[in-house]
Each structure stands twice: as structure tokens, then as C-alpha cells.
Scaffold this active site. Structure first.
Site: not given
Length: 394
Positions: A120-121, A146, A220-222, A292, A329, A358
Site C-alpha cells: 500500500n501507500r 507497494h 496482490h492477486s486479482y 480502493d 484492502q 489484500e
């Protein structure tokens, strides 16, 4: 679209014996049913290209006795494929990704990757730790995302196969040197993927350091549980076990407030379709261009706790996420725009064709004293676990 359907094959062998007695044919029929045995759990290694023309990248296929398969490459520890069953026993790939290393290297939106050192940020790419200020690469507006421009998703990990009875796994290790992406300390990191007999994928994260540092690892799988990447994820029914979430500013940095989800589009305590309120007139949804945001999980004190579920009603595929982490997330593929080619080369990943859940600590924790700490010191061990269990709902 890659579809695998497992069938129980029962070939019948007929043995015919004929005997003449008093001019009659007495036919004796011997039938033996031969049932195909279910395969044992297995690990298969293959080549997946060369990184920077000199570093070989391997792919490991983990398969359990049910036929569920998870493919992982050593570049980024990326899950490139995950085949899960539907209610009619059809196995389909349910994670977005690519079929070649070059595509991951050229420009992947973190498809399937291990994220670190910090998921994350981090605001303005900077934080202070024990009186010293550290500057990280800025790669998301004015913020660091990330782990920076070359995080754990862009390195080649060492791999070791792990097999324990019906469970098969892959142990990945990486040494991030002191100063890597601006972070202090030599960080020894281990991520172990284990595919269990009950169709659970366990992900265990471990790390140690020789200097105080910050760590926040995630996966981080979509996902697109329909198995059809031409479909959006808006009909997927999601539950998030959280009464609060973190509102963000225009740069998607948490404001510091822990806001109740009740009465807002962020309330997923009861399962609802992703698309139900994603386009609601809500200031936070506008800032995220959809979901998000980070949800604060209920009742998580470091023990494995139910974090979220997701159901594709048509196929019946159901995913349960358990974690020791305090937050999750939820991202709804708001930046997918149809420019990335699908694995079969016949389509593209369109807007909102995948979602991420996540598990992690809060974004920007190093700059927010009221958030749970992500500091790791020498002599301590970072340990978190998350599981993804796949089953079927009729």
C-alpha cells in the site's frame, strides 16, 4: 479461456466364456469395474524465461488430489494461475495474469505478486524512524506505492519445494539489502505458499532485520471467480468482516479517521454484489474511482480470523479469506482499461474485470502514530498468515 473438467472414468472390461452343454450356449459374463485413482498431490517445475537476460525464472505448478492447481513463478513470487472448481466440477483459472515473463516485466499492475517491503501507500514516500528520516521512491503521484519502483514484485526469489503428505508448497526467500528502495536494514524475507488437500491456499510471511525498519507484506492477486475474464466482477457477492474503514484524501492516503461503515456504500458485513453501490454519489468512492480502501477487521487480535468472502453466483465458486492481519484492502480493478492482453491472447483485461482483497496492516502506518505499528526491530520476527479457501455454493 482455459477450462479443465475432471471426470471419473469407469471403463468396463467384459470377459465372455462360452461352454456347450446339451447343445445349449451357457454364457457367463464377468464384469470388472476399473476406477481411475485420484492423482496424488504433486509439484512440477518448468522454465518461465530469463530475467535481465541472465537470471532464470522458474514456474512451479502445485496440484492437490482434488485437481486444484496453483502456478507460481519465482519472479515476484507471482501466482500466474489458480484453477478452482465450479458447482459442475469445471476447473477454471480465476486470477488475472500473463502467459509470459516479458509481459510481467514490461508493465503489470501487480498481478498476483508478493508485495513488499511495504504494501500500500506511504505519504510523500517518506517516514521517520528512531530520529532518522528515510526517503523512498515516489511511484504513485507524490506517494510511494507497494515498496517503490522495484519492490518485491520485481525481483527473483529463491525457491524450495515443500511436500507434507497431501499438502504441497513452495518456500520463497529473498534478501533485501540495507538501503533497498530507501528502506533501512538487511531484511531476510520468507513467503511460503501451501496448497492443502481441502482446496485452501495458505500464505505465510516471515521476516527478520538487522536494523529497525518497517514491513507490511501482502499478496496482490486479482480474482475473477467466474473464470471468464471477459466478464466484470460487479455481480460477485462480497462480504467484509469490518465495522470500520479508513477514509482517504485525494492521494488515497488515510486521513487518520476510522469511519463506521454503517449506512454507507462501504458496509459489506452482509454479502452484497460489488456493483450494488460502487457508483453511488459518495465522496470516498469518487476519490478511489470505486473501492480502493482499507477496512479494519473485526475481532482480530493476531489470531486467524475470517476477513472476507466472495461468491460468483453463476459458477458457485466461493472463496473464504482468513488472516492474522488487522486490515484488508479491497480494490475493484478501477485502473484496468483494456490495454493488457489476457493469457489466451484473445481478449484484454477490461475495466473492473478483477478484484483484490489484500490482507495487511494499515496504509501509511509509519507516518500515523495512532495506527498499529509496522516497525520491525533486530531480534524480532515478522510473522503473518493468510489463507484462501475455495469451495462451491449451489
Amino acid at each position: 479461456m482455459n477450462v479443465i473438467k475432471r471426470l471419473l472414468v469407469v471403463p468396463v472390461v467384459l470377459g465372455m466364456a462360452f461352454t456347450a452343454v446339451n447343445c445349449k450356449n451357457d454364457t457367463k459374463k464377468d464384469e470388472t469395474a476399473v476406477v481411475e485413482e485420484m492423482p496424488e498431490a504433486s509439484i512440477t517445475k518448468s522454465d518461465f524465461g530469463m530475467f535481465q537476460d541472465s537470471i532464470p525464472v522458474a514456474k512451479y505448478a502445485l496440484v492437490n488430489a482434488n485437481g486444484m492447481q496453483v502456478d507460481i513463478i519465482t519472479y515476484g513470487g507471482i501466482i500466474t494461475s489458480l484453477k478452482a472448481p465450479s458447482k459442475d466440477s469445471t476447473f477454471q483459472d480465476v486470477v488475472l495474469g500473463f502467459d509470459s515473463l516479458d509481459k510481467y516485466v514490461e508493465g503489470s499492475p501487480y498481478f498476483g505478486a508478493i508485495i513488499g517491503r511495504y504494501g500500500n501507500r506511504i505519504a510523500k514516500g517518506t517516514f521517520e524512524l528512531e530520529g532518522q528520516t528515510y526517503q523512498l521512491p515516489v511511484n504513485d503521484g507524490e506517494n510511494s506505492l507497494h515498496g517503490g519502483t522495484a519492490g518485491f514484485d520485481k525481483v527473483v526469489w529463491n525457491a524450495e519445494e515443500v511436500k507434507d503428505g497431501d499438502n504441497v508448497g513452495l518456500k520463497l526467500t529473498y534478501l533485501s539489502p540495507d538501503g533497498d528502495m530507501g528502506y533501512p536494514g538487511n531484511l531476510e524475507t520468507t513467503v511460503t505458499y501451501t496448497l492443502q488437500a481441502d482446496n485452501t491456499l495458505m500464505v505465510k510471511y516471515e521476516a527478520t532485520t538487522d536494523k529497525p525498519t518497517v514491513v507490511n507484506l501482502t499478496q496482490h492477486s486479482y480474482f475473477n471467480l467466474s473464470g471468464d475474464f471477459d466478464k466484470t466482477i460487479l455481480d460477485t457477492e462480497v462480504m467484509i468482516n469490518a465495522d470500520q474503514y479508513l477514509p482517504v484524501d485525494a492521494g488515497l492516503i488515510p486521513t487518520g479517521e476510522l469511519r463506521p461503515v454503517a449506512g454507507t456504500p462501504f458496509d459489506f458485513n452482509t454479502p452484497k454484489k460489488i456493483g450494488t453501490e460502487i457508483n453511488a454519489e459518495d465522496d470516498q468512492l469518487k476519490k478511489g474511482l470505486g473501492y480502493d480502501h482499507c477496512w479494519i477487521l473485526n475481532g482480530n487480535g493476531g489470531e486467524m480470523t475470517l476477513a472476507a468472502t466472495a461468491l460468483d453466483p453463476e459458477s458457485g465458486r466461493f472463496m473464504e479469506i482468513m488472516t492474522t492481519e488487522p486490515a484488508i484492502q479491497f480494490y475493484t480493478g478501477n485502473f484496468l482499461d483494456g490495454t493488457l492482453t489476457q493469457k489466451d491472447g484473445e481478449g484484454t483485461y477490461a475495466y473492473r474485470s478483477g478484484f483484490c482483497l489484500e490482507t495487511q496492516h494499515y496504509p501509511d502506518s509509519p507516518n500515523q502514530a495512532d495506527f498499529p505499528s509496522t516497525v520491525l526491530k533486530p531480534g524480532e520476527k515478522y510473522e503473518t498468515t493468510t489463507s484462501f479457501k475455495f469451495s462451491v455454493r449451489e
